[in-house]
Design a protein around this motif. Structure first.
Motif, PDB file in Angstrom:
ATOM      1  N   ALA A  36       0.831  -1.210   0.000  1.00  0.00           N
ATOM      2  CA  ALA A  36       0.000   0.000   0.000  1.00  0.00           C
ATOM      3  C   ALA A  36       0.861   1.254   0.000  1.00  0.00           C
ATOM      4  O   ALA A  36       1.891   1.315   0.660  1.00  0.00           O
ATOM      5  N   ASP A  37       0.419   2.257  -0.742  1.00  0.00           N
ATOM      6  CA  ASP A  37       1.085   3.551  -0.752  1.00  0.00           C
ATOM      7  C   ASP A  37       0.886   4.246   0.595  1.00  0.00           C
ATOM      8  O   ASP A  37      -0.059   3.955   1.338  1.00  0.00           O
ATOM      9  N   LEU A  38       1.744   5.202   0.885  1.00  0.00           N
ATOM     10  CA  LEU A  38       1.713   5.909   2.162  1.00  0.00           C
ATOM     11  C   LEU A  38       0.359   6.576   2.418  1.00  0.00           C
ATOM     12  O   LEU A  38      -0.093   6.665   3.555  1.00  0.00           O
ATOM     13  N   CYS A  39      -0.338   7.006   1.364  1.00  0.00           N
ATOM     14  CA  CYS A  39      -1.613   7.709   1.548  1.00  0.00           C
ATOM     15  C   CYS A  39      -2.655   6.844   2.266  1.00  0.00           C
ATOM     16  O   CYS A  39      -3.509   7.358   2.981  1.00  0.00           O
ATOM     17  N   ALA A  40      -2.594   5.512   2.120  1.00  0.00           N
ATOM     18  CA  ALA A  40      -3.552   4.639   2.810  1.00  0.00           C
ATOM     19  C   ALA A  40      -3.380   4.751   4.319  1.00  0.00           C
ATOM     20  O   ALA A  40      -4.367   4.790   5.071  1.00  0.00           O
ATOM     21  N   TYR A  41      -2.145   4.827   4.768  1.00  0.00           N
ATOM     22  CA  TYR A  41      -1.883   4.924   6.212  1.00  0.00           C
ATOM     23  C   TYR A  41      -2.252   6.310   6.741  1.00  0.00           C
ATOM     24  O   TYR A  41      -2.748   6.442   7.854  1.00  0.00           O
ATOM     25  N   PHE A  42      -2.026   7.350   5.933  1.00  0.00           N
ATOM     26  CA  PHE A  42      -2.455   8.686   6.337  1.00  0.00           C
ATOM     27  C   PHE A  42      -3.972   8.734   6.454  1.00  0.00           C
ATOM     28  O   PHE A  42      -4.510   9.346   7.378  1.00  0.00           O
ATOM     29  N   LEU A  43      -4.679   8.086   5.526  1.00  0.00           N
ATOM     30  CA  LEU A  43      -6.136   8.043   5.604  1.00  0.00           C
ATOM     31  C   LEU A  43      -6.578   7.386   6.914  1.00  0.00           C
ATOM     32  O   LEU A  43      -7.427   7.927   7.623  1.00  0.00           O
ATOM     33  N   LEU A  44      -6.014   6.242   7.241  1.00  0.00           N
ATOM     34  CA  LEU A  44      -6.404   5.540   8.461  1.00  0.00           C
ATOM     35  C   LEU A  44      -6.100   6.379   9.702  1.00  0.00           C
ATOM     36  O   LEU A  44      -6.882   6.403  10.652  1.00  0.00           O
ATOM     37  N   ARG A  45      -4.983   7.085   9.703  1.00  0.00           N
ATOM     38  CA  ARG A  45      -4.649   7.947  10.836  1.00  0.00           C
ATOM     39  C   ARG A  45      -5.623   9.118  10.917  1.00  0.00           C
ATOM     40  O   ARG A  45      -6.063   9.502  11.997  1.00  0.00           O
ATOM     41  N   ASN A  46      -5.970   9.699   9.758  1.00  0.00           N
ATOM     42  CA  ASN A  46      -6.962  10.783   9.743  1.00  0.00           C
ATOM     43  C   ASN A  46      -8.278  10.323  10.369  1.00  0.00           C
ATOM     44  O   ASN A  46      -8.909  11.060  11.128  1.00  0.00           O
ATOM     45  N   LEU A  47      -8.695   9.109  10.035  1.00  0.00           N
ATOM     46  CA  LEU A  47      -9.961   8.586  10.561  1.00  0.00           C
ATOM     47  C   LEU A  47      -9.897   8.433  12.074  1.00  0.00           C
ATOM     48  O   LEU A  47     -10.881   8.682  12.772  1.00  0.00           O
ATOM     49  N   ALA A  48      -8.737   8.020  12.585  1.00  0.00           N
ATOM     50  CA  ALA A  48      -8.591   7.853  14.029  1.00  0.00           C
ATOM     51  C   ALA A  48      -8.647   9.187  14.762  1.00  0.00           C
ATOM     52  O   ALA A  48      -9.019   9.239  15.925  1.00  0.00           O
ATOM     53  N   LEU A  49      -8.286  10.267  14.079  1.00  0.00           N
ATOM     54  CA  LEU A  49      -8.242  11.586  14.708  1.00  0.00           C
ATOM     55  C   LEU A  49      -9.464  12.439  14.417  1.00  0.00           C
ATOM     56  O   LEU A  49      -9.622  13.502  15.009  1.00  0.00           O
ATOM     57  N   TRP A  81     -17.146   3.650   8.156  1.00  0.00           N
ATOM     58  CA  TRP A  81     -17.000   4.944   7.501  1.00  0.00           C
ATOM     59  C   TRP A  81     -17.661   4.897   6.123  1.00  0.00           C
ATOM     60  O   TRP A  81     -17.706   3.852   5.481  1.00  0.00           O
ATOM     61  N   THR A  82     -18.171   6.034   5.681  1.00  0.00           N
ATOM     62  CA  THR A  82     -18.825   6.151   4.382  1.00  0.00           C
ATOM     63  C   THR A  82     -18.139   7.234   3.570  1.00  0.00           C
ATOM     64  O   THR A  82     -17.881   8.328   4.078  1.00  0.00           O
ATOM     65  N   VAL A  83     -17.821   6.919   2.321  1.00  0.00           N
ATOM     66  CA  VAL A  83     -17.347   7.952   1.405  1.00  0.00           C
ATOM     67  C   VAL A  83     -18.604   8.662   0.913  1.00  0.00           C
ATOM     68  O   VAL A  83     -19.434   8.069   0.238  1.00  0.00           O
TER      69      VAL A  83
END
Length: 201
Positions: A36-49, A81-83
């Motif tokens: 997975a590209d780094l953006c997937a992990y940033f997305l998951l971190r954003n969701l946690a915050l 979560w819903t897009v």
């Protein structure tokens, strides 16, 4: 709203180190392995915050593809979560030559909120950033396609790419070099050379 730096999944360990990659996979990605590209992990971190269970991200369009989708958006939607709004792919407005996706996610959509994909109202938006239809769920690789094609070589640096005459000279100098020198064919060659031959080795 986040706009993470881009690092492709194949380059994470080399760019950030093994320990950081393991942190991303185990702490943010829930142990989900993949390239997975780094953006997937940033997305998951954003969701946690996300305060109020709303967040957005500007990511490369790989966010909705392959391993990056499986690690990021698939896990996000599985967690409820819903897009609710997205632009699947558009050129980056700056000088970088890349395609980006814009996503807005919520813990739940309001009763009067209609999901919007690429400017059009839709019934829902899938993790692949397509309009929801009667067929839903995670796409699976077709077993019938196994062995039909492969990604090819990941050439890690231009120092490994040679002009044909240089490769031939090395083979003439020592025939054992033929064991490690091969034509290097890419999409540009297939689309621009009438005989579809490799322009480099």
């Amino acid at each position: 709203m986040g706009n993470p730096p881009f690092i492709g999944g194949q380059k994470l360990t080399g760019a950030l180190g093994t320990d950081y990659r393991e942190y991303l996979v185990n702490r943010l990605g829930g142990g989900q392995r993949g390239s997975a590209d780094l953006c997937a992990y940033f997305l998951l971190r954003n969701l946690a915050l996300a305060p109020g269970r709303r967040t957005g991200i500007i990511a490369t369009n790989t966010i909705a593809q392959g391993d990056t989708r499986e690690v990021g958006l698939d896990q996000a939607t599985a967690a409820g979560w819903t897009v609710y709004r997205a632009i699947k792919s558009q050129p980056w407005p700056g000088t970088a030559a890349l395609e980006v996706s814009l996503l807005w996610l919520g813990g739940s959509a309001g009763k009067d909120e209609q999901p919007v994909l690429d400017g059009d109202e839709v019934r829902g938006i899938t993790p692949g950033l397509d309009p929801r239809s009667r067929v839903s769920g995670k796409p699976y690789r077709l077993a019938a396609n196994a062995g039909q094609s492969f990604q090819g070589s990941n050439v890690l640096g231009k120092g490994f790419v040679l002009q044909p005459e240089v490769a031939q000279a090395l083979i003439e100098k020592d025939p054992r070099n033929k064991d490690v020198l091969f034509p290097y064919l890419n999409g540009e060659d297939l689309n621009s050379r009438p005989d579809c031959s490799a322009s480099r080795w």
